[in-house]
Scaffold this active site. Structure first.
Site, PDB file in Angstrom:
ATOM      1  N   GLN A 107       0.979  -1.502   0.537  1.00  0.00           N
ATOM      2  CA  GLN A 107      -0.256   0.162   0.004  1.00  0.00           C
ATOM      3  C   GLN A 107       0.850   1.590  -0.303  1.00  0.00           C
ATOM      4  O   GLN A 107       1.473   1.311   1.127  1.00  0.00           O
ATOM      5  CB  GLN A 107      -0.558  -0.176   0.900  1.00  0.00           C
ATOM      6  CG  GLN A 107      -1.551   1.115   1.351  1.00  0.00           C
ATOM      7  CD  GLN A 107      -2.550   0.945   3.052  1.00  0.00           C
ATOM      8  OE1 GLN A 107      -1.968   0.350   3.446  1.00  0.00           O
ATOM      9  NE2 GLN A 107      -3.829   2.277   2.880  1.00  0.00           N
ATOM     10  N   GLY A 108       0.947   2.316  -0.550  1.00  0.00           N
ATOM     11  CA  GLY A 108       1.207   2.973  -1.498  1.00  0.00           C
ATOM     12  C   GLY A 108       0.612   4.329  -0.768  1.00  0.00           C
ATOM     13  O   GLY A 108       0.651   5.871  -2.007  1.00  0.00           O
ATOM     14  N   SER A 114       1.283   6.340   2.441  1.00  0.00           N
ATOM     15  CA  SER A 114       2.310   7.233   3.308  1.00  0.00           C
ATOM     16  C   SER A 114       3.855   7.988   2.679  1.00  0.00           C
ATOM     17  O   SER A 114       3.597   7.260   1.452  1.00  0.00           O
ATOM     18  CB  SER A 114       2.638   6.937   4.395  1.00  0.00           C
ATOM     19  OG  SER A 114       1.372   6.829   5.526  1.00  0.00           O
ATOM     20  N   SER A 129       4.813  -1.860   3.971  1.00  0.00           N
ATOM     21  CA  SER A 129       4.617  -3.609   4.729  1.00  0.00           C
ATOM     22  C   SER A 129       4.822  -3.822   3.245  1.00  0.00           C
ATOM     23  O   SER A 129       4.122  -3.565   2.412  1.00  0.00           O
ATOM     24  CB  SER A 129       3.339  -3.649   5.678  1.00  0.00           C
ATOM     25  OG  SER A 129       3.798  -2.226   5.941  1.00  0.00           O
ATOM     26  N   GLU A 174      -9.812  -1.254   6.548  1.00  0.00           N
ATOM     27  CA  GLU A 174      -9.137  -1.648   7.332  1.00  0.00           C
ATOM     28  C   GLU A 174      -9.481  -2.424   8.516  1.00  0.00           C
ATOM     29  O   GLU A 174      -9.037  -3.009   9.035  1.00  0.00           O
ATOM     30  CB  GLU A 174      -8.022  -0.519   7.836  1.00  0.00           C
ATOM     31  CG  GLU A 174      -7.059   0.041   6.409  1.00  0.00           C
ATOM     32  CD  GLU A 174      -6.127   0.526   7.315  1.00  0.00           C
ATOM     33  OE1 GLU A 174      -6.409   1.341   8.267  1.00  0.00           O
ATOM     34  OE2 GLU A 174      -4.298   0.851   6.886  1.00  0.00           O
ATOM     35  N   GLU A 189      -3.453   9.227  18.020  1.00  0.00           N
ATOM     36  CA  GLU A 189      -4.527  11.026  18.533  1.00  0.00           C
ATOM     37  C   GLU A 189      -5.296  11.273  17.469  1.00  0.00           C
ATOM     38  O   GLU A 189      -5.689  12.159  17.886  1.00  0.00           O
ATOM     39  CB  GLU A 189      -3.407  11.654  18.077  1.00  0.00           C
ATOM     40  CG  GLU A 189      -2.297  12.317  19.472  1.00  0.00           C
ATOM     41  CD  GLU A 189      -1.008  10.545  19.680  1.00  0.00           C
ATOM     42  OE1 GLU A 189      -0.842   9.574  18.400  1.00  0.00           O
ATOM     43  OE2 GLU A 189      -0.554  10.918  20.977  1.00  0.00           O
TER      44      GLU A 189
END
Lengths: 378, 342
Positions: free
Chosen positions: A123-124, A126, A158, A241, A361
């Site tokens: 998964q690209g 971030s 990952s 997710e 957060e």
């Protein structure tokens, strides 16, 4: 209120238990390469047995499992000490996103090899400058003849070192408003323009990577959900997710805590009121995660929407997992910090829990704004 | 599997919420508390709706519903801070129903079910009973000493009023003269009573959360509603997490009580510990989020905070529940390893 399983849920569970008994996953090797090979072979055995992607619709090769059955599935696999699927990104993120936004050709091309673990996905999303603030993605996509050329850097990726394909979010129109200028691509990793470098983590394992793109090519046929529609497609990915994974994770936390409790019991430490109090508190927290996740499954099945409790599950699981590992190391002493100790590994790995897939957060912001309706400053 | 109230249970919950919302707004709670009185008209309505006998069997004149239905009502009583003897009444009835012999059940439960008499309960430490809620009016008084319990009629006790900071209930110190032991399954009765306490505590936590969310949306400092600041909003998110996990544990324990009694020992301890912690912490956080106003008598948050501490102190405290959970887990693991060995 009825927390018992229905006849069909029981049948699903028993069929899976029987299959797992006849086809046990076996121990996962520690060495990284061997571990990967073992996990991939396990994914393929699940597929051959009809137990891969159970939550996928039947028409795409899944079982159309309900949310309760998905929960049972993840609990049972954790109970059998099965390794997490090596193609977890493919099964839980890529597959459902392609089902929702892909055209016929994309579904036919990509879905079967995800289910069979022939093609591993990463998964690209971030980037160094786009973490919690995902809409800040700066990787650029330029339109060329027949497709797109993409340049930029992705991080925390990952499986990138084993993946054939990448769910890539890139900026196709720098002049459009932030959320509008993004496009979602299915990127072939097997090209020189894609370079993968390992990121060494605090647990000293090769789990994460940096991915460098230098004019990487994606044909038009591999744009997912239309040019400029990347944000909406990405939200589908992030919405998937959840999909029952937390049941496996909370069961793993339970296994870890049970192991610690049994050790403490063997050593007579439960006679100590402080130890019993702390361990009891951890058992309560683990159970609260599981129960809250089940409440949320009912909310989703009844209304199609997660309930107010849904958004806190990943948050409370992650803090509980950290608390278990921290207390384990305190209780077991410095021996637990042996470089080869599983407790040391769990202690370190658990620090990622509260960062990956939405930091605590960010989750608190989401709870405050979307569940409690509090105003936002930005 | 369905982990939510069903249609009938939702209807019971809705009825309770609407009645208490109309009859027990905060000003009525305050008026009753400051007068040291209960709202007798409200109590009459609760009795008319069958709440004291909701979980008492039909053969004893009760409604014969389960602990899930009782929890649905008691949570709303906590939410409303209702100035009434309902909580101790139903806790005592649950202990009598499981712990009493058939003769003891027949003697006490019908009167409780119809509201002719109220019951109350307290623990005994070092031979003396802790201050009992609602003892001044109670016709049946249950004393819990470890895993044993006894019962006494009003005629056989001496009562001295005892002033608590929790004014939403009246308490008394009680001396026993001629109590008789409850002869059956007291442990189960106590576990069921802990679940009822957990339900009231969950309601208190929800009330503290709701009041706070409304306040921080409205109150402005630095030109913004204070709920926009993460120091405040993240606290509110934590209050929600505490409340929802307490609710999960409480509903689960209530379902377990009727459907999976073997699991009740652990589930009831989990419920009481997490709801006791949640209510006390969320009520404290509510006072903090209100700033100086939260510390005033006028703001009324103290009613929630005091009642949360008083309820959490009833029967077994949170840390002892945690120790029970740990011991039960160790027992479960020992049994499992013996099974594997055999």
């Amino acid at each position: 209120m009825d927390l018992g399983l229905t006849a069909s849920e029981l049948a699903f569970r028993d069929e899976l238990r029987d299959w797992l008994r006849q086809s046990p996953p076996g121990p996962t090797p520690l060495e990284e390469r061997a571990s990967f090979d073992h996990r991939r072979a396990w994914d393929q055995r699940l597929h051959a047995g009809g137990w891969a992607g159970v939550h996928w619709p039947v028409e795409y090769g899944g079982r159309g499992a309900t949310l309760v059955e998905s929960a049972i599935y993840n609990e049972e696999l954790a109970r059998a000490a099965a390794p997490p699927p090596v193609n977890v990104i493919g099964l839980t993120l890529a597959g459902p996103t392609i089902m929702t936004h892909g055209d016929e050709a994309q579904r036919a091309r990509f879905l079967p090899p995800i289910l069979s673990a022939e093609e591993i996905w990463c998964q690209g999303f971030s980037e160094p400058g786009a973490g919690s603030d995902l809409a800040a993605v700066a990787t650029r996509a330029h339109q060329v003849d027949g497709g797109w050329r993409i340049t930029g850097q992705k991080v925390w990726t990952s499986f990138a070192h084993d993946a054939q394909w990448c769910l890539l979010l890139a900026r196709s129109d720098p002049d459009a408003p932030r959320h509008k200028g993004l496009t979602y691509f299915l990127l072939d990793m097997a090209q020189d323009a894609v370079q993968v470098r390992p990121l060494r983590t605090i647990s000293d394992t090769h789990e994460l990577n940096e991915v460098f793109l230098e004019d990487a090519f994606v044909p038009d046929a591999h744009v997912l959900g239309g040019v400029g529609n990347g944000w909406r497609v990405a939200m589908t990915t992030l919405g998937n997710e959840r999909s029952g994974l937390v049941f496996g994770k909370s069961f793993q936390a339970r296994i870890l805590l049970d192991r610690l409790t049994a050790l403490a019991d063997e050593r007579g430490l439960l006679e100590d009121a402080n130890v019993a109090t702390r361990l009891g508190e951890l058992h309560i927290r683990v159970e609260a995660v599981r129960l809250t996740a089940y409440r949320n499954v009912t909310s989703e099945m009844q209304s199609g929407q997660p309930g107010p409790e849904g958004s806190i599950i990943k948050w409370i699981w992650s803090e509980t997992d950290q608390a278990i590992t921290e207390y384990a190391v305190q209780l077991l002493g410095i021996e637990a910090l042996d470089r080869d100790s599983p407790w040391a590994f769990e202690l370190l790995r658990a620090r990622g829990d509260t960062i990956e897939s939405g930091t605590t957060e960010i989750i608190k912001n989401i709870v405050a704004e979307q569940v409690l309706g509090l105003p936002r400053l930005r | 599997m369905q982990f939510a109230f069903n249609e009938d249970q939702r209807e019971i919950q809705r009825t309770a919420r609407e009645l208490l919302g109309r009859r027990a707004p905060l000003e009525r709670v305050r008026a009753a508390a400051e007068a040291g009185a209960y709202d007798e008209r409200l109590w009459d309505e609760m009795v008319a709706l069958g709440w004291p006998g909701l979980a008492i069997g039909e053969r004893h004149g009760g409604v014969g519903l389960g602990l899930v239905e009782l929890v649905a009502v008691v949570e709303q009583v906590g939410y409303a801070l209702a100035p009434s003897p309902l909580l101790a009444d139903v806790c005592a009835a649950l202990v009598i129903a499981s712990g009493g012999s058939p003769a003891q059940q027949a003697r006490w439960l019908p009167g409780i079910a119809t509201g002719e008499l109220t019951a109350t309960i307290a623990t005994v430490r070092h031979g003396a009973a802790a201050p009992m809620p609602d003892a001044d009016r109670a016709g049946a008084l249950v004393f819990v000493d470890g895993d044993r319990a006894s019962i006494s009629s009003a005629a056989a006790v001496e009562r001295d009023a005892w002033a608590s900071v929790d004014l939403t209930r009246r308490y008394a110190r009680v001396r026993r003269a001629a109590d008789e032991p409850l002869e059956s399954d007291v442990a189960t009765g106590l576990q069921r009573a802990e679940v009822a306490l957990a339900a009231e505590l969950t309601g208190l936590a929800q009330r503290a959360l709701d009041v706070t969310v409304a306040y921080v949306k409205d109150r402005k400092q630095f030109a913004h509603p204070i709920g926009a600041f993460q120091g405040v909003s993240h606290r509110c998110a934590e209050m929600l997490a505490l409340t929802e996990t307490a609710r999960s544990a409480t509903y689960f324990a209530a379902w377990t009580a009727d459907a999976d009694p073997e699991g009740l020992a652990a589930a009831s301890s989990m419920a009481k510990a997490s709801a006791g912690d949640a209510a006390r912490r969320v009520a404290g956080m509510a006072i903090q989020a209100h700033g100086g106003i939260g510390f005033t008598w006028e703001a009324g948050l103290h009613w929630i905070f005091k009642r949360a501490h008083a309820d959490a102190a009833q029967l077994t405290d949170a840390d002892e529940h945690r120790r029970r959970v740990a011991r039960l887990a160790a027992q479960r693991l020992r049994a499992a390893s013996t099974q594997v060995a055999a």
